[in-house]
Write a protein that holds these residues in place. Sequence first.
Motif, PDB file in Angstrom:
ATOM      1  N   ILE A  16       1.035  -1.238   0.001  1.00  0.00           N
ATOM      2  CA  ILE A  16      -0.086   0.021  -0.093  1.00  0.00           C
ATOM      3  C   ILE A  16       0.894   1.179  -0.165  1.00  0.00           C
ATOM      4  O   ILE A  16       2.018   1.245   0.610  1.00  0.00           O
ATOM      5  CB  ILE A  16      -0.994  -0.012   1.362  1.00  0.00           C
ATOM      6  N   SER A  17       0.334   2.394  -0.491  1.00  0.00           N
ATOM      7  CA  SER A  17       1.188   3.710  -0.631  1.00  0.00           C
ATOM      8  C   SER A  17       1.379   3.976   0.671  1.00  0.00           C
ATOM      9  O   SER A  17       0.497   4.050   1.721  1.00  0.00           O
ATOM     10  CB  SER A  17       0.369   4.495  -1.501  1.00  0.00           C
ATOM     11  N   GLU A  18       2.349   4.835   0.839  1.00  0.00           N
ATOM     12  CA  GLU A  18       2.726   5.436   2.259  1.00  0.00           C
ATOM     13  C   GLU A  18       1.730   6.789   2.702  1.00  0.00           C
ATOM     14  O   GLU A  18       1.670   7.181   3.743  1.00  0.00           O
ATOM     15  CB  GLU A  18       4.285   5.869   2.286  1.00  0.00           C
ATOM     16  N   SER A  19       0.967   7.143   1.355  1.00  0.00           N
ATOM     17  CA  SER A  19       0.295   8.569   1.937  1.00  0.00           C
ATOM     18  C   SER A  19      -1.428   7.852   2.135  1.00  0.00           C
ATOM     19  O   SER A  19      -2.136   8.476   1.995  1.00  0.00           O
ATOM     20  CB  SER A  19      -0.095   9.029   0.450  1.00  0.00           C
ATOM     21  N   ALA A  20      -1.731   6.490   2.121  1.00  0.00           N
ATOM     22  CA  ALA A  20      -2.957   5.866   2.505  1.00  0.00           C
ATOM     23  C   ALA A  20      -3.112   6.269   4.001  1.00  0.00           C
ATOM     24  O   ALA A  20      -2.438   6.438   4.907  1.00  0.00           O
ATOM     25  CB  ALA A  20      -2.618   4.430   2.560  1.00  0.00           C
ATOM     26  N   THR A  42      -1.479   1.044  12.434  1.00  0.00           N
ATOM     27  CA  THR A  42      -2.766   1.432  12.914  1.00  0.00           C
ATOM     28  C   THR A  42      -2.597   1.800  14.322  1.00  0.00           C
ATOM     29  O   THR A  42      -3.441   2.643  14.630  1.00  0.00           O
ATOM     30  CB  THR A  42      -3.738   0.286  12.980  1.00  0.00           C
ATOM     31  N   ASP A  43      -1.471   2.040  14.774  1.00  0.00           N
ATOM     32  CA  ASP A  43      -1.136   2.554  16.124  1.00  0.00           C
ATOM     33  C   ASP A  43      -0.567   3.916  15.895  1.00  0.00           C
ATOM     34  O   ASP A  43       0.579   4.215  15.008  1.00  0.00           O
ATOM     35  CB  ASP A  43      -0.115   1.818  16.824  1.00  0.00           C
ATOM     36  N   GLU A  44      -1.170   5.057  16.348  1.00  0.00           N
ATOM     37  CA  GLU A  44      -0.873   6.428  16.105  1.00  0.00           C
ATOM     38  C   GLU A  44       0.399   6.818  16.207  1.00  0.00           C
ATOM     39  O   GLU A  44       1.086   7.457  15.453  1.00  0.00           O
ATOM     40  CB  GLU A  44      -1.708   7.265  16.723  1.00  0.00           C
ATOM     41  N   GLU A  45       0.919   6.252  17.311  1.00  0.00           N
ATOM     42  CA  GLU A  45       2.189   6.693  17.932  1.00  0.00           C
ATOM     43  C   GLU A  45       3.243   6.094  16.918  1.00  0.00           C
ATOM     44  O   GLU A  45       4.371   6.825  16.582  1.00  0.00           O
ATOM     45  CB  GLU A  45       2.646   6.349  19.366  1.00  0.00           C
ATOM     46  N   ILE A  46       3.235   4.869  16.669  1.00  0.00           N
ATOM     47  CA  ILE A  46       4.051   4.118  15.600  1.00  0.00           C
ATOM     48  C   ILE A  46       4.105   4.730  14.394  1.00  0.00           C
ATOM     49  O   ILE A  46       5.378   4.963  13.839  1.00  0.00           O
ATOM     50  CB  ILE A  46       3.798   2.746  15.921  1.00  0.00           C
ATOM     51  N   ARG A  47       2.915   5.082  13.869  1.00  0.00           N
ATOM     52  CA  ARG A  47       2.912   5.918  12.577  1.00  0.00           C
ATOM     53  C   ARG A  47       3.447   6.953  12.358  1.00  0.00           C
ATOM     54  O   ARG A  47       4.227   7.288  11.544  1.00  0.00           O
ATOM     55  CB  ARG A  47       1.248   5.641  11.999  1.00  0.00           C
ATOM     56  N   ASN A  48       3.297   7.903  13.346  1.00  0.00           N
ATOM     57  CA  ASN A  48       4.034   9.378  13.641  1.00  0.00           C
ATOM     58  C   ASN A  48       5.573   9.084  13.436  1.00  0.00           C
ATOM     59  O   ASN A  48       6.120   9.764  12.873  1.00  0.00           O
ATOM     60  CB  ASN A  48       3.661  10.067  14.765  1.00  0.00           C
ATOM     61  N   ASN A  49       6.036   8.154  14.252  1.00  0.00           N
ATOM     62  CA  ASN A  49       7.446   7.803  14.300  1.00  0.00           C
ATOM     63  C   ASN A  49       8.083   7.389  13.186  1.00  0.00           C
ATOM     64  O   ASN A  49       9.108   7.866  12.377  1.00  0.00           O
ATOM     65  CB  ASN A  49       7.873   6.704  15.258  1.00  0.00           C
ATOM     66  N   TRP A  50       7.113   6.758  12.273  1.00  0.00           N
ATOM     67  CA  TRP A  50       7.666   6.011  10.806  1.00  0.00           C
ATOM     68  C   TRP A  50       7.438   7.277   9.911  1.00  0.00           C
ATOM     69  O   TRP A  50       8.395   7.495   9.106  1.00  0.00           O
ATOM     70  CB  TRP A  50       6.496   5.104  10.364  1.00  0.00           C
ATOM     71  N   ILE A  51       6.728   8.125  10.098  1.00  0.00           N
ATOM     72  CA  ILE A  51       6.417   9.471   9.092  1.00  0.00           C
ATOM     73  C   ILE A  51       7.641  10.350   9.599  1.00  0.00           C
ATOM     74  O   ILE A  51       8.657  10.887   8.429  1.00  0.00           O
ATOM     75  CB  ILE A  51       5.300   9.979   9.314  1.00  0.00           C
ATOM     76  N   PRO A  73       9.459   2.964  13.015  1.00  0.00           N
ATOM     77  CA  PRO A  73       8.451   2.717  13.878  1.00  0.00           C
ATOM     78  C   PRO A  73       8.808   3.041  15.418  1.00  0.00           C
ATOM     79  O   PRO A  73       8.002   3.374  16.130  1.00  0.00           O
ATOM     80  CB  PRO A  73       7.832   1.552  14.019  1.00  0.00           C
ATOM     81  N   ASP A  74      10.130   2.977  15.824  1.00  0.00           N
ATOM     82  CA  ASP A  74      10.757   3.173  17.084  1.00  0.00           C
ATOM     83  C   ASP A  74      10.962   4.410  17.539  1.00  0.00           C
ATOM     84  O   ASP A  74      11.748   5.016  18.267  1.00  0.00           O
ATOM     85  CB  ASP A  74      11.493   2.173  17.615  1.00  0.00           C
ATOM     86  N   GLY A  75      10.976   5.384  16.429  1.00  0.00           N
ATOM     87  CA  GLY A  75      11.334   6.801  16.585  1.00  0.00           C
ATOM     88  C   GLY A  75      12.957   6.842  15.949  1.00  0.00           C
ATOM     89  O   GLY A  75      13.436   6.130  15.247  1.00  0.00           O
ATOM     90  N   LYS A  76      13.428   8.163  16.429  1.00  0.00           N
ATOM     91  CA  LYS A  76      14.722   8.358  16.113  1.00  0.00           C
ATOM     92  C   LYS A  76      15.739   7.490  16.548  1.00  0.00           C
ATOM     93  O   LYS A  76      15.882   6.896  17.537  1.00  0.00           O
ATOM     94  CB  LYS A  76      15.243   9.769  16.562  1.00  0.00           C
ATOM     95  N   GLN A  77      16.759   6.902  15.641  1.00  0.00           N
ATOM     96  CA  GLN A  77      17.632   5.632  15.743  1.00  0.00           C
ATOM     97  C   GLN A  77      18.888   6.128  16.119  1.00  0.00           C
ATOM     98  O   GLN A  77      19.227   7.084  15.530  1.00  0.00           O
ATOM     99  CB  GLN A  77      17.590   4.748  14.817  1.00  0.00           C
ATOM    100  N   GLY A  78      19.762   5.310  16.637  1.00  0.00           N
ATOM    101  CA  GLY A  78      21.246   5.795  16.811  1.00  0.00           C
ATOM    102  C   GLY A  78      22.077   4.882  15.817  1.00  0.00           C
ATOM    103  O   GLY A  78      21.387   3.829  15.469  1.00  0.00           O
TER     104      GLY A  78
END
Length: 733
Positions: free
Chosen positions: A155-159, A208-217, A222-227
Amino acid sequence: MARFRAKEWVFNVSGPSLGYAKTIKSPVFPTVIKDPIVGHVGTMSSDYSYDEQGQFYPFFIFTLSTIITLPLTYNLLAPSKDPEALAPRIQTAYKPEHGDLIQAQAKAHRRKQRRVKRAIAAFLGWAIMAGMLYLIVTTQRTTAKLWNPYDILGISESATEKQIKSHYKKLGLKFHPDKIRPDPAKNETAESLNDKWVEMSKAYQALTDEEIRNNWIQYGHPDGKQGFSIGIALPKFIVSDGNGKYVVLVYAMLLGVLLPYLVGSWWYGTQRLTKEGVLVESANSLFREYTEVTDEGDLITALSSGKEFRSLLKGEKAESGLSKLESRILEKGQITPYAGGLSDKDKNKLEHMESGVRRKVLALLWAYLGRVELDDPALTSAKYLTAPIAHALCRTSTAIALAYGNTIPLLASYHIAQRFVQAIPPKASPLFQLPHFTPAVVKAVEGDTKTHMSVQQFMELPDSSEKKIGHWERSPERATISDTTPLQVATAFFKVTGEKFIIPQSLVTFVVKGRFVPPGSTNIPAINEIDLEDVDPPEDDLDAMLGRKRTVKDANGNLITEEHKSVTPPITFAPYYARDQSPKWHIFLSDSKQERMAVPPFTFTTFDKPIYTPDGKPTYNVQTLKAQFAAPPQAGKYTFVMHLICDSYVGFDTKLDVTLSVEEASKAAQMAAEDEISEPEEDSLAGQMNLMKGGATAKRKPIANDDSDDDESGTEEDESDTSATNTDTEDES
């Protein structure tokens, strides 16, 4: 079936990029971080791992090879800008004695200039790059991709979330283990279908998890900023199992020994050579022997101190054959007192020289200039090898003379450079430049006169005189002389671009107009007076101002702009010189009373018009040479001696008196205003407007550079007299 525990998933990760299996626990999402450049694989924490499967080190080696190979290849394939590589060659069948030896030395020098080592290094570099590129292409097929929930679901990332849920329901109807059956034709099993659905479920939960999707965007994970950690793309086996010490040793050799050695060698090489390409020690020796009255013989003695000669005379070669060498050059000559062309003063310097190596070098130089036959292969080879070295040292002596500004040693440097190219001793006849001319032939031509005959004078002799001489036949070699063309000066004057007068400290342009006339030419066309004018380029024509184009007048006197093309003269006819020598012309101004240089030399290697037609006939085109310098700070008339010197032929120089008239700024402005009021020029805006009204206009005149005195050249009135009386070739005797 996957095991789910309140946003904590436990699963096994394995793959070719890791080389081992490891269990990863994440409170939110299982994370695998991989750096495709250095081959590091890890988690949020900083650690080190190695490219054990060899997937990523080809990138590292390919990058290093590219950085080295591409510039090296460009250096090898780029067109050479050296005049010797661009100039046409004189075609002749003439070969002097030992011609094969001379040609062999010239070819060896050209091979050295091609730098075979660099070509081999470039070839190896391209081979390494090709090998690494092959590894990159083949290993990319087995490289694990980064985990991307959008790609897994297709699926597209803009979905939107609604679209994701709808799409997931459709996938469930199609791929749920309870809805699908394995297809043996596609090598599907129940376990593989179950694993595929587990991946889709995990991707759906991540999106579908709001926090995980925001991290991905925001952070692409999905876990946020990485080292990230940085590692070297080396397979693990290199630094494991006791091999680490060898890697450390290699790095120590590269960074602690090889790199400092290369940098030090480069630095030492740049510091030990002058910009003329000779050793600093040699330049210091020439500096110590410099005097304000250095003549040609003194300069030859000084050149023998060059340290470059020591590489030719090592070990047993240092002083072997010295007595034989000296006896040959000190034999009685047919024209000169000694066969080598020495004077009594030069002989005295040779005999009182203490250093055996330098004494042999000096004897070899005189043997080369005098064309003395040595009957010894080693001495003969060394004789021809010394000439190019001495010629290079002449450039350093020229630089020293320029620093002091003395005319006598400067001219001596130029003249000795000519004679090393042509293998002619000082004070000897320029006729030795002609093929087959031996001392006996020159003596028969010149007789007992003490004044030498120039090549031009000899070629202008009538056929009846040639037959009486009996030593010069019409042969194919005679055509060679038509290519050794002297530049005959027609006029020389000073001007300031865009101005009618020269004022103090203005930028003066010294213009020399001349043409190449082969010796012995007949039916020479007259010079068109338009060609002797120097037209200022239009102020709005940037290409003409920068020299990319030039502004001239056509046959009707109209201004036209044409492309500026550089024409390279042929390679010097120098059968005894074991190098390709492209002729250069040097122009400088001197003060004849004080024997001091007034304006430093300007060097010219190309011309603006063709010298020969495609079928080899002379064009007699008027060539233009320009040199710019600052005018004197005070008004007045300054008389100079112009020296036009060709560094490759003897007797082709020109010496001419020129006068620079510098007007006071106020007086020049007043004179210019009077001229504008009296009658505007026809090619000016005011002149065109006046012409439309039926008024008269003045023709644009060449820039006048001095008064109408008979002894001063460069003015508009006596320009023709200058070309007729003041451009004779300087007597070299």
